[in-house]
Each structure stands twice: as C-alpha cells, then as structure tokens.
Design a protein around this motif. Structure first.
Motif, PDB file in Angstrom:
ATOM      1  N   ALA A   3       0.843  -1.432   0.030  1.00 13.94           N
ATOM      2  CA  ALA A   3      -0.657   0.008   0.294  1.00 13.94           C
ATOM      3  C   ALA A   3       1.020   1.044  -0.093  1.00 13.94           C
ATOM      4  O   ALA A   3       2.280   1.368   0.677  1.00 13.94           O
ATOM      5  CB  ALA A   3      -1.092   0.350   1.123  1.00 13.94           C
ATOM      6  N   LEU A   4       0.335   2.578  -0.773  1.00 11.74           N
ATOM      7  CA  LEU A   4       0.734   3.295  -0.458  1.00 11.74           C
ATOM      8  C   LEU A   4       0.272   4.274  -0.166  1.00 11.74           C
ATOM      9  O   LEU A   4      -0.966   4.266  -0.841  1.00 11.74           O
ATOM     10  CB  LEU A   4       1.457   3.980  -2.225  1.00 11.74           C
ATOM     11  CG  LEU A   4       2.418   5.326  -2.184  1.00 11.74           C
ATOM     12  CD1 LEU A   4       3.285   5.577  -1.291  1.00 11.74           C
ATOM     13  CD2 LEU A   4       1.963   5.863  -3.634  1.00 11.74           C
ATOM     14  N   ILE A   5       0.840   5.213   0.817  1.00 10.65           N
ATOM     15  CA  ILE A   5      -0.956   6.013   1.458  1.00 10.65           C
ATOM     16  C   ILE A   5      -0.216   7.859   1.311  1.00 10.65           C
ATOM     17  O   ILE A   5       1.409   7.704   1.596  1.00 10.65           O
ATOM     18  CB  ILE A   5      -0.807   5.150   3.193  1.00 10.65           C
ATOM     19  CG1 ILE A   5      -0.897   4.750   3.631  1.00 10.65           C
ATOM     20  CG2 ILE A   5      -1.193   7.031   4.047  1.00 10.65           C
ATOM     21  CD1 ILE A   5      -1.657   3.842   3.155  1.00 10.65           C
ATOM     22  N   ILE A   6      -0.402   8.261   0.761  1.00 13.08           N
ATOM     23  CA  ILE A   6      -0.131   9.615   0.075  1.00 13.08           C
ATOM     24  C   ILE A   6      -0.728  10.663   1.643  1.00 13.08           C
ATOM     25  O   ILE A   6      -1.917  11.036   1.407  1.00 13.08           O
ATOM     26  CB  ILE A   6      -0.479  10.006  -0.930  1.00 13.08           C
ATOM     27  CG1 ILE A   6       0.270   9.684  -1.689  1.00 13.08           C
ATOM     28  CG2 ILE A   6      -0.203  11.367  -0.150  1.00 13.08           C
ATOM     29  CD1 ILE A   6      -0.707   8.633  -2.750  1.00 13.08           C
ATOM     30  N   GLY A   7       0.158  11.179   2.667  1.00  9.15           N
ATOM     31  CA  GLY A   7      -0.722  11.842   3.411  1.00  9.15           C
ATOM     32  C   GLY A   7      -0.592  11.316   5.121  1.00  9.15           C
ATOM     33  O   GLY A   7      -1.221  10.725   5.076  1.00  9.15           O
ATOM     34  N   HIS A  29       3.852   8.786   2.009  1.00 10.65           N
ATOM     35  CA  HIS A  29       4.747   9.871   1.104  1.00 10.65           C
ATOM     36  C   HIS A  29       4.188  10.819   1.980  1.00 10.65           C
ATOM     37  O   HIS A  29       3.175  11.183   1.650  1.00 10.65           O
ATOM     38  CB  HIS A  29       4.411   9.561  -0.188  1.00 10.65           C
ATOM     39  CG  HIS A  29       5.211  11.798  -0.496  1.00 10.65           C
ATOM     40  ND1 HIS A  29       5.889  11.344  -1.238  1.00 10.65           N
ATOM     41  CD2 HIS A  29       4.159  12.325  -0.964  1.00 10.65           C
ATOM     42  CE1 HIS A  29       5.938  12.892  -1.924  1.00 10.65           C
ATOM     43  NE2 HIS A  29       5.329  13.681  -1.503  1.00 10.65           N
ATOM     44  N   ASP A  30       4.473  11.760   3.107  1.00  7.64           N
ATOM     45  CA  ASP A  30       3.974  13.305   3.516  1.00  7.64           C
ATOM     46  C   ASP A  30       5.598  13.992   3.142  1.00  7.64           C
ATOM     47  O   ASP A  30       6.871  14.185   4.028  1.00  7.64           O
ATOM     48  CB  ASP A  30       4.255  12.491   5.344  1.00  7.64           C
ATOM     49  CG  ASP A  30       2.473  13.428   5.523  1.00  7.64           C
ATOM     50  OD1 ASP A  30       3.556  15.099   5.330  1.00  7.64           O
ATOM     51  OD2 ASP A  30       2.377  13.512   5.915  1.00  7.64           O
ATOM     52  N   ALA A  35       6.358  14.002  10.097  1.00  4.51           N
ATOM     53  CA  ALA A  35       6.110  12.632   9.540  1.00  4.51           C
ATOM     54  C   ALA A  35       6.571  11.703  10.186  1.00  4.51           C
ATOM     55  O   ALA A  35       5.559  10.910  10.821  1.00  4.51           O
ATOM     56  CB  ALA A  35       6.146  12.839   8.178  1.00  4.51           C
ATOM     57  N   GLU A  36       7.417  11.498  10.140  1.00  5.95           N
ATOM     58  CA  GLU A  36       7.659  10.310  10.816  1.00  5.95           C
ATOM     59  C   GLU A  36       7.854   9.663  12.324  1.00  5.95           C
ATOM     60  O   GLU A  36       7.589   8.393  12.359  1.00  5.95           O
ATOM     61  CB  GLU A  36       9.989   9.827  10.793  1.00  5.95           C
ATOM     62  CG  GLU A  36       9.798   9.242   8.997  1.00  5.95           C
ATOM     63  CD  GLU A  36      10.770   8.843   9.774  1.00  5.95           C
ATOM     64  OE1 GLU A  36      11.355   7.762   9.711  1.00  5.95           O
ATOM     65  OE2 GLU A  36      11.970   8.602   7.753  1.00  5.95           O
ATOM     66  N   GLU A  67       8.724   6.828   0.909  1.00  3.67           N
ATOM     67  CA  GLU A  67       9.250   7.310   0.115  1.00  3.67           C
ATOM     68  C   GLU A  67       9.467   9.208  -0.826  1.00  3.67           C
ATOM     69  O   GLU A  67       8.400   9.787  -0.770  1.00  3.67           O
ATOM     70  CB  GLU A  67       8.239   6.324  -1.506  1.00  3.67           C
ATOM     71  CG  GLU A  67       8.249   5.495  -0.899  1.00  3.67           C
ATOM     72  CD  GLU A  67       9.399   4.540  -1.667  1.00  3.67           C
ATOM     73  OE1 GLU A  67      10.469   5.463  -2.205  1.00  3.67           O
ATOM     74  OE2 GLU A  67      10.244   3.437  -1.710  1.00  3.67           O
ATOM     75  N   ASP A  68      10.269   9.718  -1.289  1.00  4.86           N
ATOM     76  CA  ASP A  68      10.521  10.875  -1.641  1.00  4.86           C
ATOM     77  C   ASP A  68       9.816  10.621  -3.396  1.00  4.86           C
ATOM     78  O   ASP A  68       8.891  11.343  -3.775  1.00  4.86           O
ATOM     79  CB  ASP A  68      11.632  11.063  -1.311  1.00  4.86           C
ATOM     80  CG  ASP A  68      11.992  11.436   0.014  1.00  4.86           C
ATOM     81  OD1 ASP A  68      10.959  12.035   0.878  1.00  4.86           O
ATOM     82  OD2 ASP A  68      13.364  11.458   0.387  1.00  4.86           O
TER      83      ASP A  68
END
Length: 472
Positions: A3-7, A29-30, A35-36, A67-68
């Motif tokens: 899964a890729l989560i944006i935000g 990606h955030d 974020a971490e 991920e950037d």
C-alpha cells in the motif's frame, strides 16, 4: 501486497497502521518533517489496541518505508490511498500523476469526506472515494463511491484487512455517514451558542444514551424497537408528526464567529484539557476495543466484522503439539498490577479447549446436533507474568481421550517462548437432550483416538496431575 499512503496525518496514519498490522508492506509519502514521528506514534497506538480485538494473532507486520519519489512508489502499489487536506485543487494535483503511474489493477482511493468521484476525476484521474472513520485501524467502516468494477475490487481487498466496505448507491456530497454527523454537529453548535448546553453536556447526552444503542443497532433498528410490538409503522405514526414541529435548526447554521469558536474551544478545554491528545486516543481505543469485543460475542454490528475477519486469519504452523491459541493479550485483560488477571488465564485455556474440540469434529455443527463436552474440573498453575500487548500461544496435549472422557493439558507461552501457565482440564461428553453423559459420535471418537495415541508417545507434561499447593 503493498500500500502507498499519501499524507501521514490522523487519517493517513490510521490507514498505514491498518494495512501494516494486517501484513501489507506500506510506503508513506508526506513532506512534513515530523511525519515519521507522528506516524510512529499512530502505529504504536494501533499495535497497542488492534490485536486486542482478536482471539487469533494477526499476520506478521509488513515493512514500513518512507518514499520521496511518488511516481516510483506508485508503480509498485496494489492500493494507493490519498489522504491530503480537503482542498480539491490539491487532490487534483496528487491524483493526476498517481493515475498516470499506478498499475492498471491498483486501487486509487481518496479519503475525502465530502468530494464526489466526478469532482476528484474532473482532470482525468481514476480515483474512487474510500472514506474511512477515525481511528481507521479500529473502526471497520469505509464508504466506497465510484466505478462499479473498481469499488468491487476495492471491497474485496478491504474485507481482507478486517474492514466493512459500504458501497454508496449514488454520488452525493459527504456520502452517507458524514451527512448524518453533520446534522448532529449543526444542531449541537446551536445548543452551545444559545446557551442550552455545554460541549460536555452534549457529549454526555450522546455517550450515556443513544450512542450506546447506535453502536449495536444503528438508527432504524433502534426506532423499530421503540415502536413496540407494532414495530416501525407504529413508531412512524406516533412520532412522524414531530417532523413538522420546530425541534431542530438543521437548515439554519449559526454564524461561525470568533466568539462562537472561542466559546466552544474554551468549553472543550475545560472538559478534556487535562489529558493530552495521545492520552485521549488511548482512552478512546481501549473503550472501543472493549465495546467491539462485547459486540463480537453476539456477532452484532462491528463485532460481526471481527468474527468474519478472525476466521480468515491464519493459525500458527505445525508443532509437536497442536497450537490451540495464538493471540495478543488485550488491555482489558490486565488488572491493577499491570499484568494479565488470573481469570483470563482460564478464559484463554477455555478458548483453547473449544479450538481442540473443533479439531476433533466437536464443532458448532456437532453441538447444534445435540452433543458436546462439558468441563467438570480445572487446575491452573501460574508460572510467569503476562502483559498487555504480549503474544500468547497455547499448545494442547491429550492426557486421555477415550469413552466419555476428554483430559487435556494446556500450556500457555508468552512472547519469549517461556511457559507462563498450565491449565489441566477434565471434560465429559454429554447428550444435550438428556443432559447426561454419553459416548461421542463415531467420527469424534476416531479423531480423538488419533490424538490420544500420538500424544501418549510424548513425554508427560511437567505438573500434570498436581494438586493445589504441591511443589515440583
């Protein structure tokens, strides 16, 4: 699966935790430099609470990465979830490139609470609405809106991670649940503004009354009961005229002034300001786990989804003895000393007995046919402390399995593989019609004999046959 989560905020972090704890690899990606840390805290809360809903262990966690390069990350994802702020131009900016780079079979979901798919896809994207509820890692509901094939595929994936996908029949602003919440929210704003009630009093009215009813029956079923034996028609006839009375201000919204904001914020601070947000989240999660586990016993509401998901979870691999329990200890099983309360050792062992009965064919169908095993004696020996969040595994050895007797020895292991307790259990087979002992059915006898024969060749377990107070 990936899964890729944006935000990675409250909602995105909840999505990440839900997927991760169900065995998916998750990329986030955030651009937020914090974020971490924030995501780590959200996942920590999920690790503390989600496994406590189940009586089987969840799959091994997936791998979490950050991920950037969004385009690169999108190419390898099976599910992409956009959870950026509710600004349509921002969602267009994110969803367009995602649609270009994602695999054809990948789901692209938006967590939007208000926008319709036609608005999200106005510039050529192919997203569906996948609107969850906070905390995403505990609450099962996800509203799906969009292309029928895409929502059907999304629905199957969501069910595999223990969620309840509700496909909305038509596009509509704010979908279903938030429209209902908005009505309560608007009326609550008026009650505060007009000095009728404080924020705390409104919350008390919900949590002490209809909020509990709604958790297991919803709105219409609750009102059906309110109609008595005559049912919903009687309720509608009795209370329908009230719809014309000036009870609410749903079509009228109080002016959102600084004074109203300060009034509500001040009352909210007085109500809950003594607790940090993380403390409130943990309190909320513990309460949700307790209520959802209660619903699980009856298979009602969210509890029914837990039962279905738990049946899909894999059991532990083969060992010398059958594994009859594999779960994480919930917060609700601990006491004032901080470790698992003594009663729950027996509860865990009783569940292991039920699991072994299933393994020899004395399952729900067999019991429905009028036969079962009844426990007549238990002996528990407590060896080590067990803590909330610790993984509990149980193995079962048959000491005797012939005639009407089933004699079992359960060993409970903590996370480090050390025996934490033993529970010796003696059961007799009973005819449920006569309520008297009787021989098991032929298939159960045969399967039990196989276990009894195999286990008789093993070393007798240490502590078997001990009396209370006897030392090793």
């Amino acid at each position: 699966m990936k899964a890729l989560i944006i935000g990675g905020g409250v909602i995105g972090g909840g999505w990440a935790a839900r997927f991760l704890l169900n065995g998916w690899d998750v990329a986030v990606h955030d651009p937020d430099p914090e974020a971490e840390r924030k995501l780590g805290e959200a996942i920590g809360n999920a690790r503390r609470s989600l496994p406590g809903l189940y009586d089987r262990a969840l799959p091994p966690e997936g791998t979490l990465t950050f991920e950037d390069d969004l385009a690169r990350a999108a190419k390898n994802a099976d599910w992409i979830q956009e959870s950026v702020p509710e600004r349509l131009e921002l969602k267009h900016k994110v969803l367009g490139p995602l649609s270009e780079n994602a695999a054809t079979a990948a789901v692209i979901g938006s967590s939007t609470s208000g926008f319709k798919p036609s608005e999200l896809n106005a510039n050529g994207a192919r997203a569906i609405v996948a609107h969850p509820f906070n905390p995403v890692y505990l609450l099962p509901l996800v509203e799906l809106v969009g292309d029928a094939d895409q929502t059907a595929h999304a629905s199957n994936l969501l069910k595999s991670i223990g969620m309840f996908p509700l496909t909305v029949r038509k596009e509509i602003d704010a979908h279903i649940a938030d429209r209902l919440l908005e009505a309560v929210w608007r009326e609550s704003l008026w009650l505060v503004k007009d000095g009728v009630a404080t924020t705390e009093e409104i919350d008390e009215a919900i949590r002490m009354g209809f909020g509990i009813r709604w958790a297991q029956m919803g709105l219409f079923e609750t009102y059906r009961i309110a109609g008595g034996e005559a049912g919903m028609k009687h309720f509608m006839a009795q209370f329908g005229p009230a719809l014309a009375w000036p009870w609410t201000k749903l079509m009228d919204v109080p002016e959102f002034t600084d004074e109203l904001v300060d009034l509500i914020a001040g009352q909210s601070d007085s109500q809950s300001g003594h607790l940090s947000i993380r403390e409130l989240e943990r309190l909320r999660d513990d309460n949700l786990v307790g209520m959802m586990r209660a619903l699980k016993k009856t298979g009602t509401g969210a509890g029914g989804i837990l039962v279905q998901h738990e049946q899909q979870l894999p059991t532990a691999g083969p060992t010398a003895l059958p594994v009859t329990g594999d779960r994480v200890i919930p917060q609700s099983w601990t006491d004032y000393n901080g470790h698992m309360n003594e009663t729950h050792y027996l509860e865990a062992a009783a569940a292991a007995t039920d699991r072994f009965m299933e393994m020899i064919g004395a399952d729900a169908e067999y019991i429905a046919g009028g036969r079962s095993y009844f426990t007549v004696e238990n002996h528990i020996c407590y060896l080590k402390e067990l803590l909330a969040g610790e993984r509990l595994t149980i193995t079962t050895q048959v000491l005797k399995g012939s005639g009407k007797t089933l004699h079992l020895f359960h060993t409970l292991y903590g996370s480090k593989g050390t025996a934490a307790a033993t529970v010796e259990t003696l059961l007799l087979h009973v005819d449920l019609t006569t309520r008297k002992t009787a021989l098991p059915g032929p298939q159960v006898q045969a399967r039990l004999a196989e276990y009894a024969d195999a286990h008789s060749r093993l070393t007798p377990p240490s502590g078997a046959g001990r009396r209370v107070g006897e030392r090793e």
